[in-house]
Design a protein around this motif. Structure first.
Motif, PDB file in Angstrom:
ATOM      1  N   HIS A 114     -25.418   9.387  21.358  1.00 54.09           N
ATOM      2  CA  HIS A 114     -24.301   9.529  22.287  1.00 54.09           C
ATOM      3  C   HIS A 114     -23.590   8.212  22.573  1.00 54.09           C
ATOM      4  O   HIS A 114     -22.541   8.203  23.213  1.00 54.09           O
ATOM      5  CB  HIS A 114     -24.790  10.132  23.599  1.00 54.09           C
ATOM      6  CG  HIS A 114     -25.254  11.547  23.477  1.00 54.09           C
ATOM      7  ND1 HIS A 114     -26.579  11.922  23.642  1.00 54.09           N
ATOM      8  CD2 HIS A 114     -24.579  12.672  23.183  1.00 54.09           C
ATOM      9  CE1 HIS A 114     -26.685  13.223  23.464  1.00 54.09           C
ATOM     10  NE2 HIS A 114     -25.494  13.706  23.180  1.00 54.09           N
ATOM     11  N   SER A 115     -24.160   7.097  22.122  1.00 50.24           N
ATOM     12  CA  SER A 115     -23.555   5.798  22.424  1.00 50.24           C
ATOM     13  C   SER A 115     -22.152   5.664  21.823  1.00 50.24           C
ATOM     14  O   SER A 115     -21.326   4.907  22.326  1.00 50.24           O
ATOM     15  CB  SER A 115     -24.447   4.675  21.909  1.00 50.24           C
ATOM     16  OG  SER A 115     -24.549   4.722  20.501  1.00 50.24           O
ATOM     17  N   LEU A 116     -21.883   6.395  20.754  1.00 46.66           N
ATOM     18  CA  LEU A 116     -20.557   6.312  20.132  1.00 46.66           C
ATOM     19  C   LEU A 116     -19.447   6.771  21.063  1.00 46.66           C
ATOM     20  O   LEU A 116     -18.284   6.393  20.896  1.00 46.66           O
ATOM     21  CB  LEU A 116     -20.529   7.148  18.848  1.00 46.66           C
ATOM     22  CG  LEU A 116     -21.400   6.634  17.695  1.00 46.66           C
ATOM     23  CD1 LEU A 116     -21.372   7.635  16.542  1.00 46.66           C
ATOM     24  CD2 LEU A 116     -20.907   5.278  17.237  1.00 46.66           C
ATOM     25  N   ALA A 117     -19.797   7.574  22.065  1.00 42.83           N
ATOM     26  CA  ALA A 117     -18.772   8.064  23.001  1.00 42.83           C
ATOM     27  C   ALA A 117     -18.090   6.913  23.743  1.00 42.83           C
ATOM     28  O   ALA A 117     -16.937   7.039  24.157  1.00 42.83           O
ATOM     29  CB  ALA A 117     -19.401   9.034  23.995  1.00 42.83           C
ATOM     30  N   LEU A 118     -18.810   5.803  23.911  1.00 41.34           N
ATOM     31  CA  LEU A 118     -18.186   4.662  24.578  1.00 41.34           C
ATOM     32  C   LEU A 118     -16.970   4.171  23.797  1.00 41.34           C
ATOM     33  O   LEU A 118     -15.967   3.783  24.391  1.00 41.34           O
ATOM     34  CB  LEU A 118     -19.201   3.527  24.727  1.00 41.34           C
ATOM     35  CG  LEU A 118     -20.143   3.644  25.921  1.00 41.34           C
ATOM     36  CD1 LEU A 118     -21.308   2.679  25.781  1.00 41.34           C
ATOM     37  CD2 LEU A 118     -19.398   3.395  27.224  1.00 41.34           C
ATOM     38  N   ASP A 119     -17.056   4.204  22.466  1.00 43.96           N
ATOM     39  CA  ASP A 119     -15.959   3.671  21.656  1.00 43.96           C
ATOM     40  C   ASP A 119     -14.883   4.702  21.327  1.00 43.96           C
ATOM     41  O   ASP A 119     -13.722   4.356  21.181  1.00 43.96           O
ATOM     42  CB  ASP A 119     -16.512   3.068  20.360  1.00 43.96           C
ATOM     43  CG  ASP A 119     -17.172   1.727  20.621  1.00 43.96           C
ATOM     44  OD1 ASP A 119     -16.662   0.965  21.462  1.00 43.96           O
ATOM     45  OD2 ASP A 119     -18.207   1.453  20.010  1.00 43.96           O
ATOM     46  N   TYR A 120     -15.246   5.976  21.210  1.00 42.61           N
ATOM     47  CA  TYR A 120     -14.192   6.931  20.861  1.00 42.61           C
ATOM     48  C   TYR A 120     -13.631   7.706  22.056  1.00 42.61           C
ATOM     49  O   TYR A 120     -12.627   8.399  21.923  1.00 42.61           O
ATOM     50  CB  TYR A 120     -14.646   7.906  19.763  1.00 42.61           C
ATOM     51  CG  TYR A 120     -15.719   8.903  20.142  1.00 42.61           C
ATOM     52  CD1 TYR A 120     -15.485   9.926  21.057  1.00 42.61           C
ATOM     53  CD2 TYR A 120     -16.968   8.852  19.541  1.00 42.61           C
ATOM     54  CE1 TYR A 120     -16.467  10.835  21.385  1.00 42.61           C
ATOM     55  CE2 TYR A 120     -17.961   9.758  19.865  1.00 42.61           C
ATOM     56  CZ  TYR A 120     -17.698  10.744  20.781  1.00 42.61           C
ATOM     57  OH  TYR A 120     -18.676  11.648  21.110  1.00 42.61           O
ATOM     58  N   ALA A 121     -14.278   7.571  23.227  1.00 39.39           N
ATOM     59  CA  ALA A 121     -13.762   8.285  24.397  1.00 39.39           C
ATOM     60  C   ALA A 121     -13.469   7.355  25.575  1.00 39.39           C
ATOM     61  O   ALA A 121     -12.361   7.353  26.106  1.00 39.39           O
ATOM     62  CB  ALA A 121     -14.763   9.362  24.833  1.00 39.39           C
ATOM     63  N   THR A 150      -4.023  -2.367  35.308  1.00 39.09           N
ATOM     64  CA  THR A 150      -3.429  -3.237  34.293  1.00 39.09           C
ATOM     65  C   THR A 150      -4.004  -4.648  34.360  1.00 39.09           C
ATOM     66  O   THR A 150      -3.994  -5.280  35.420  1.00 39.09           O
ATOM     67  CB  THR A 150      -1.897  -3.300  34.484  1.00 39.09           C
ATOM     68  OG1 THR A 150      -1.359  -1.989  34.339  1.00 39.09           O
ATOM     69  CG2 THR A 150      -1.267  -4.232  33.459  1.00 39.09           C
ATOM     70  N   GLY A 151      -4.510  -5.110  33.225  1.00 35.17           N
ATOM     71  CA  GLY A 151      -5.040  -6.471  33.126  1.00 35.17           C
ATOM     72  C   GLY A 151      -6.432  -6.667  33.692  1.00 35.17           C
ATOM     73  O   GLY A 151      -6.969  -7.769  33.637  1.00 35.17           O
ATOM     74  N   GLN A 152      -7.026  -5.625  34.206  1.00 35.57           N
ATOM     75  CA  GLN A 152      -8.345  -5.760  34.834  1.00 35.57           C
ATOM     76  C   GLN A 152      -9.453  -5.749  33.774  1.00 35.57           C
ATOM     77  O   GLN A 152      -9.538  -4.826  32.977  1.00 35.57           O
ATOM     78  CB  GLN A 152      -8.577  -4.610  35.810  1.00 35.57           C
ATOM     79  CG  GLN A 152      -9.849  -4.751  36.632  1.00 35.57           C
ATOM     80  CD  GLN A 152     -10.000  -3.598  37.603  1.00 35.57           C
ATOM     81  OE1 GLN A 152     -10.036  -2.452  37.188  1.00 35.57           O
ATOM     82  NE2 GLN A 152     -10.082  -3.904  38.886  1.00 35.57           N
ATOM     83  N   PRO A 153     -10.325  -6.768  33.757  1.00 36.86           N
ATOM     84  CA  PRO A 153     -11.460  -6.718  32.824  1.00 36.86           C
ATOM     85  C   PRO A 153     -12.456  -5.643  33.251  1.00 36.86           C
ATOM     86  O   PRO A 153     -12.798  -5.547  34.431  1.00 36.86           O
ATOM     87  CB  PRO A 153     -12.071  -8.118  32.924  1.00 36.86           C
ATOM     88  CG  PRO A 153     -11.602  -8.664  34.227  1.00 36.86           C
ATOM     89  CD  PRO A 153     -10.291  -8.016  34.541  1.00 36.86           C
ATOM     90  N   VAL A 154     -12.885  -4.837  32.279  1.00 38.16           N
ATOM     91  CA  VAL A 154     -13.760  -3.704  32.588  1.00 38.16           C
ATOM     92  C   VAL A 154     -14.965  -3.719  31.663  1.00 38.16           C
ATOM     93  O   VAL A 154     -14.822  -3.775  30.429  1.00 38.16           O
ATOM     94  CB  VAL A 154     -13.021  -2.358  32.413  1.00 38.16           C
ATOM     95  CG1 VAL A 154     -13.929  -1.202  32.818  1.00 38.16           C
ATOM     96  CG2 VAL A 154     -11.745  -2.334  33.241  1.00 38.16           C
ATOM     97  N   LEU A 155     -16.133  -3.676  32.262  1.00 39.07           N
ATOM     98  CA  LEU A 155     -17.376  -3.539  31.504  1.00 39.07           C
ATOM     99  C   LEU A 155     -17.677  -2.046  31.412  1.00 39.07           C
ATOM    100  O   LEU A 155     -17.885  -1.392  32.426  1.00 39.07           O
ATOM    101  CB  LEU A 155     -18.505  -4.293  32.224  1.00 39.07           C
ATOM    102  CG  LEU A 155     -19.802  -4.562  31.472  1.00 39.07           C
ATOM    103  CD1 LEU A 155     -20.677  -5.515  32.272  1.00 39.07           C
ATOM    104  CD2 LEU A 155     -20.571  -3.306  31.132  1.00 39.07           C
ATOM    105  N   LEU A 156     -17.700  -1.511  30.211  1.00 38.63           N
ATOM    106  CA  LEU A 156     -17.919  -0.081  30.000  1.00 38.63           C
ATOM    107  C   LEU A 156     -19.393   0.179  29.728  1.00 38.63           C
ATOM    108  O   LEU A 156     -20.019  -0.512  28.919  1.00 38.63           O
ATOM    109  CB  LEU A 156     -17.092   0.413  28.812  1.00 38.63           C
ATOM    110  CG  LEU A 156     -15.586   0.153  28.873  1.00 38.63           C
ATOM    111  CD1 LEU A 156     -14.919   0.625  27.579  1.00 38.63           C
ATOM    112  CD2 LEU A 156     -14.969   0.843  30.076  1.00 38.63           C
ATOM    113  N   ALA A 157     -19.937   1.193  30.378  1.00 36.93           N
ATOM    114  CA  ALA A 157     -21.341   1.523  30.177  1.00 36.93           C
ATOM    115  C   ALA A 157     -21.539   3.023  30.337  1.00 36.93           C
ATOM    116  O   ALA A 157     -20.726   3.706  30.969  1.00 36.93           O
ATOM    117  CB  ALA A 157     -22.219   0.748  31.167  1.00 36.93           C
TER     118      ALA A 157
END
Length: 201
Positions: A124-131, A109-116
């Motif tokens: 396949h890059s769309l998976a970052l936003d929909y999954a 909770t509240g932790q900033p997360v860099l998703l990659a």
């Protein structure tokens, strides 16, 4: 306080792993950006491949082996998190999701997360936003605006936008971590003093 703890979770299965390579590039950029603000980063890298059996055991028994427990503690107590997964069958890998499943649902909770993520093609890059992003939103973490996806063709290409995205995302994460250290709630902490608890007996 001029020190921040950065946790890095990478779910690559191969060795060497392009997922680990992307995680390392993001880590180096974030550490450099923090240093520019006078902050020292303490980095813990959690290579999920090394904990695969322990994660499965944890799912079956409900208990984490000591090394996995230490990894979980490092991730949940960090001021910022870099989470990198390969994309398999249009979503995050099973190992990545299994690790998330052994975390306390409120621990991030509240932790900033860099998703990659890494994958075979840019589609396949769309998976970052929909999954991946909905997964961390469900956990009440704070996914950054910029995500980073590396397709096979990005490695070694001088025309790739990957270096620019790494720098932008690292800058966002460093800014979030610089603002304030994260306060982690201890799920086992007593809400009242021991004396107050005795009054209720």
């Amino acid at each position: 306080m001029n020190t921040r703890h950065l946790a890095v979770v990478t779910a690559g299965l191969g060795q060497p792993s392009s997922t680990r390579l992307l995680a390392d590039r993001l880590t180096q950029a974030t550490v450099r950006r923090l240093a520019e603000d006078g902050i020292t980063a303490e980095v813990t890298v959690v290579e999920l491949r090394d904990h695969a059996h322990a994660i499965t055991d944890n799912l079956l028994t409900g208990f984490a082996a000591p090394e996995l427990a230490a990894a979980i503690d490092a991730v949940t107590a960090a001021d910022g998190l870099i989470a990198v997964t390969p994309i398999f069958t249009t979503s995050y890998s099973g190992l990545f999701k299994s690790f998330v499943d052994v975390l306390d649902p409120t621990a991030l909770t509240g932790q900033p997360v860099l998703l990659a993520a890494t994958g075979g093609t840019p589609r396949h890059s769309l998976a970052l936003d929909y999954a991946v992003r909905p997964l961390f939103s469900y956990l009440r973490a704070r996914p950054l605006s910029t995500t980073v996806f590396a397709a096979s063709e990005d490695w070694g290409s001088t025309a790739s936008e990957l270096p620019g995205r790494i720098e932008r995302a690292a800058g966002e994460l460093a800014a979030e971590m610089t603002r304030a250290g994260r306060t982690v709630k201890d799920p086992w902490a007593l809400g009242d003093s021991f004396e107050d608890l005795l009054k209720g007996v």
